[in-house]
Design a protein around this motif. Structure first.
Motif, PDB file in Angstrom:
ATOM      1  N   VAL A 247       0.845  -1.203   0.000  1.00 48.90           N
ATOM      2  CA  VAL A 247       0.000   0.000   0.000  1.00 48.90           C
ATOM      3  C   VAL A 247       0.880   1.253   0.000  1.00 48.90           C
ATOM      4  O   VAL A 247       0.641   2.202  -0.755  1.00 48.90           O
ATOM      5  CB  VAL A 247      -0.940   0.002   1.221  1.00 48.90           C
ATOM      6  N   VAL A 248       1.900   1.241   0.843  1.00 51.18           N
ATOM      7  CA  VAL A 248       2.820   2.384   0.926  1.00 51.18           C
ATOM      8  C   VAL A 248       3.588   2.552  -0.379  1.00 51.18           C
ATOM      9  O   VAL A 248       3.673   3.661  -0.932  1.00 51.18           O
ATOM     10  CB  VAL A 248       3.805   2.195   2.108  1.00 51.18           C
ATOM     11  N   LEU A 249       4.135   1.466  -0.899  1.00 51.54           N
ATOM     12  CA  LEU A 249       4.928   1.548  -2.124  1.00 51.54           C
ATOM     13  C   LEU A 249       4.074   1.950  -3.326  1.00 51.54           C
ATOM     14  O   LEU A 249       4.522   2.697  -4.197  1.00 51.54           O
ATOM     15  CB  LEU A 249       5.616   0.211  -2.389  1.00 51.54           C
ATOM     16  N   ALA A 250       2.814   1.472  -3.362  1.00 49.69           N
ATOM     17  CA  ALA A 250       1.921   1.829  -4.467  1.00 49.69           C
ATOM     18  C   ALA A 250       1.595   3.320  -4.440  1.00 49.69           C
ATOM     19  O   ALA A 250       1.493   3.971  -5.495  1.00 49.69           O
ATOM     20  CB  ALA A 250       0.639   1.011  -4.395  1.00 49.69           C
ATOM     21  N   ALA A 251       1.435   3.877  -3.248  1.00 48.03           N
ATOM     22  CA  ALA A 251       1.150   5.317  -3.126  1.00 48.03           C
ATOM     23  C   ALA A 251       2.318   6.148  -3.645  1.00 48.03           C
ATOM     24  O   ALA A 251       2.120   7.160  -4.329  1.00 48.03           O
ATOM     25  CB  ALA A 251       0.851   5.668  -1.668  1.00 48.03           C
ATOM     26  N   LEU A 252       3.543   5.710  -3.350  1.00 43.71           N
ATOM     27  CA  LEU A 252       4.721   6.439  -3.828  1.00 43.71           C
ATOM     28  C   LEU A 252       4.878   6.276  -5.342  1.00 43.71           C
ATOM     29  O   LEU A 252       5.222   7.234  -6.045  1.00 43.71           O
ATOM     30  CB  LEU A 252       5.971   5.937  -3.113  1.00 43.71           C
ATOM     31  N   GLU A 253       4.621   5.059  -5.840  1.00 45.27           N
ATOM     32  CA  GLU A 253       4.723   4.828  -7.279  1.00 45.27           C
ATOM     33  C   GLU A 253       3.692   5.666  -8.030  1.00 45.27           C
ATOM     34  O   GLU A 253       3.968   6.181  -9.116  1.00 45.27           O
ATOM     35  CB  GLU A 253       4.510   3.341  -7.572  1.00 45.27           C
ATOM     36  N   HIS A 254       2.511   5.806  -7.454  1.00 47.30           N
ATOM     37  CA  HIS A 254       1.462   6.622  -8.067  1.00 47.30           C
ATOM     38  C   HIS A 254       1.914   8.073  -8.213  1.00 47.30           C
ATOM     39  O   HIS A 254       1.543   8.752  -9.181  1.00 47.30           O
ATOM     40  CB  HIS A 254       0.192   6.551  -7.211  1.00 47.30           C
TER      41      HIS A 254
END
Length: 293
Positions: free
Chosen positions: A202-209
């Motif tokens: 969830v954290v990594l997806a938010a940064l990738e977004h």
């Protein structure tokens, strides 16, 4: 063929280690080895084979494991149907570390008050490992911190919506700005849970977004270690708020207002779709859902 032999075989098949099986069942290792040998002689097949120092099931052993588990489950079911008002036996729970500390104790306290004769075993594992334990019937039920879980062979129930929060040391240079934009992490060290943790994606997806890459990443398998390293000023952590509640109260850590995409994390109760729900398991499910409302 005795039920005790089936229990020994199933435990050995799940652990793939005779020493661990012996410790789990309260037998000596020599007893485990002897019972497995007797079972193999009766069945006239080899159930286990060794590869180096490791133990593996043979193809016959894998096939027999399913049959043995079904027999043991049916025996438990038969016993519970004869004594439906007596809650006893063993309840095995797998849970994420944060939930073991912050959610599970209150649930277990209420459960023990209602059903004192049930033996409870709790195993702390990563979200990914919890699915494996459920599939091998090593745990009856699991509690995970994750976003939406897509596992067709699992029943998933949401108990709590969990707030995620950004925390840093009061001595960190960003402590005075009281907010954090994703882009701020490009020059900072992000302290993350290890792979397999349910909310790490969830954290990594938010940064990738946001097309943001942290200046550095530090991975730790323990939430307690992450909090200590963050408090020492080693970096920035994004954790469930329930995990840092005490540290925030004591001002050991401070909270920054996250200005990035929403971080959707839930406490979720999981069990296998094919799992037979004993009275003990059903009671735990009902209690969890009641307390989660």
């Amino acid at each position: 063929m005795e039920l005790r032999q089936l229990q020994i075989f199933v435990t050995a098949a799940q652990t793939l280690n005779f020493t661990k099986a012996a410790m789990k069942l309260g037998y000596t290792q020599s007893n485990i080895t002897s019972q497995i040998r007797q079972l193999e002689e009766e069945l006239q097949v080899k159930l286990f084979e060794r590869f180096g120092k490791g133990l593996q099931l043979t193809s016959e052993g894998k096939h027999f494991q399913k049959s043995a588990e079904n027999i043991l489950e049916q025996c438990e079911k038969a016993k519970s149907e004869l004594t439906p008002d007596v809650f006893q036996g063993v309840l095995t729970i797998g849970a994420a570390e944060t939930l073991c500390v912050n959610r599970l104790p209150k649930i277990l306290l209420e459960y023990r008050k209602k059903y004192p004769r049930i033996e409870i075993r709790v195993q702390t594992e990563s979200c990914y490992q919890l699915f494996q334990l459920l599939r091998t019937n090593s745990v009856d039920i699991a509690l995970a911190l994750a976003s939406n879980i897509q596992q067709p062979d699992m029943i998933v129930k949401t108990l709590y919506e969990e707030a995620m929060t950004v925390v840093i040391s009061p001595l960190h240079p960003l402590a005075q700005q009281q907010k954090l934009k994703p882009v701020d992490l490009t020059t900072e060290c992000l302290i993350l849970t290890a792979e397999g943790c349910g909310y790490r994606p969830v954290v990594l997806a938010a940064l990738e977004h946001q097309q943001v890459k942290p200046g550095a990443i530090m991975e730790l398998s323990s939430v307690g270690a992450i909090k200590e390293c963050t408090a020492c000023g080693l970096g920035i952590a994004i954790l469930p708020k329930i995990a840092v509640h005490d540290e925030l109260l004591r001002k050991k850590l401070i909270e920054l207002n996250w200005l990035g995409p929403p971080l959707d994390v839930k406490t979720q109760l999981i069990y296998h779709r094919d799992k037979w729900l004993s009275p003990a398991i059903q009671a735990f499910l009902e209690l969890c859902e009641t307390m989660g409302k």
